[in-house]
Design a protein around this motif. Structure first.
Motif, mmCIF file in Angstrom:
data_model
loop_
_atom_site.group_PDB
_atom_site.id
_atom_site.type_symbol
_atom_site.label_atom_id
_atom_site.label_comp_id
_atom_site.label_asym_id
_atom_site.label_seq_id
_atom_site.Cartn_x
_atom_site.Cartn_y
_atom_site.Cartn_z
ATOM 1 N N LYS A 160 0.836 -1.184 -0.025
ATOM 2 C CA LYS A 160 -0.123 0.101 -0.098
ATOM 3 C C LYS A 160 0.813 1.307 0.068
ATOM 4 C CE LYS A 160 -3.626 -2.539 -0.089
ATOM 5 N NZ LYS A 160 -3.796 -2.937 -1.400
ATOM 6 N N ASN A 161 2.027 1.262 0.396
ATOM 7 C CA ASN A 161 2.911 2.363 0.573
ATOM 8 C C ASN A 161 4.091 2.415 -0.695
ATOM 9 O OD1 ASN A 161 4.642 0.452 1.702
ATOM 10 N ND2 ASN A 161 5.351 1.544 3.384
ATOM 11 N N ASP A 162 3.881 1.563 -1.514
ATOM 12 C CA ASP A 162 4.724 1.609 -2.513
ATOM 13 C C ASP A 162 4.332 2.648 -3.497
ATOM 14 O OD1 ASP A 162 6.587 -0.440 -4.381
ATOM 15 O OD2 ASP A 162 5.134 0.140 -5.830
ATOM 16 N N ARG A 163 5.491 3.214 -4.063
ATOM 17 C CA ARG A 163 5.600 4.233 -4.778
ATOM 18 C C ARG A 163 4.528 4.224 -6.114
ATOM 19 N NH1 ARG A 163 11.274 5.293 -7.850
ATOM 20 N NH2 ARG A 163 11.528 3.112 -8.408
ATOM 21 N N SER A 168 10.998 -10.151 -2.151
ATOM 22 C CA SER A 168 10.846 -8.871 -1.626
ATOM 23 C C SER A 168 9.860 -8.528 -0.545
ATOM 24 C CB SER A 168 10.584 -8.315 -3.141
ATOM 25 O OG SER A 168 9.308 -8.284 -3.396
ATOM 26 N N LEU A 169 9.229 -9.670 -0.107
ATOM 27 C CA LEU A 169 8.117 -9.245 0.685
ATOM 28 C C LEU A 169 8.868 -8.783 2.323
ATOM 29 C CD1 LEU A 169 5.674 -11.963 0.440
ATOM 30 C CD2 LEU A 169 5.805 -9.797 -0.347
ATOM 31 N N ASN A 196 8.237 -5.213 4.447
ATOM 32 C CA ASN A 196 7.467 -5.647 5.824
ATOM 33 C C ASN A 196 6.042 -5.849 5.540
ATOM 34 O OD1 ASN A 196 7.658 -5.787 8.414
ATOM 35 N ND2 ASN A 196 6.975 -3.719 8.814
ATOM 36 N N PHE A 197 5.751 -6.878 4.359
ATOM 37 C CA PHE A 197 4.466 -7.391 4.093
ATOM 38 C C PHE A 197 4.037 -8.280 5.166
ATOM 39 C CE2 PHE A 197 2.062 -10.666 2.115
ATOM 40 C CZ PHE A 197 0.944 -9.607 1.334
#
Length: 131
Positions: free
Chosen positions: A15-18, A48-49, A53-54
């Motif tokens: 959700k906070n990915d650019r 990449s999770l 911090n997924f």
């Protein structure tokens, strides 16, 4: 049909990915289109999770990727072709992307949902998500 790349998938789930907003816009535009991805993308996403911090449901994520119209498990021959592509581009395209190119070529796909500008170097490939 369109190939779904790692950067696009990350944008959908983080959700906070650019690229979150752009990924979701692309997703709504592709809802009726057949989709393909491959084992490389699954591996890159899962690896990449931790970086992001997924804390979501990994099982649901895997299920989503495997539910694409085509999920390409690469064969030995596919990897050999990807190695030849890697050599052809003289390292200018990373090996993971070369496996994606092999999947796309094998299935006659010319469009990719991705934020990776390296795909712009490939003649005949249209990248959806160019920023």
């Amino acid at each position: 049909m369109i190939f779904l790349d790692t950067s696009y998938i990350i944008g959908l789930i983080i959700k906070n990915d650019r690229y979150c907003n752009i990924s979701n816009d692309i997703k709504s535009n592709l809802k009726n289109e057949a989709k393909i991805t491959n084992i490389t993308v699954l591996i890159e996403v899962l690896n990449s999770l931790n970086k992001y911090n997924f804390h979501g449901d990994v099982g649901e994520l895997v299920k989503y990727l495997l539910s694409c119209n085509i999920f390409h498990f690469l064969t030995f021959d596919d990897y050999q072709i990807a190695i030849n592509l890697f050599k052809y581009y003289d390292g200018g395209i990373n090996f993971s992307d070369c496996t994606i190119l092999e999947s796309m070529q094998k299935h006659g796909i010319t469009r990719i949902a991705s934020f990776d500008s390296d795909f712009d170097k490939i003649r005949g490939i249209q990248r959806i998500g160019g920023v």
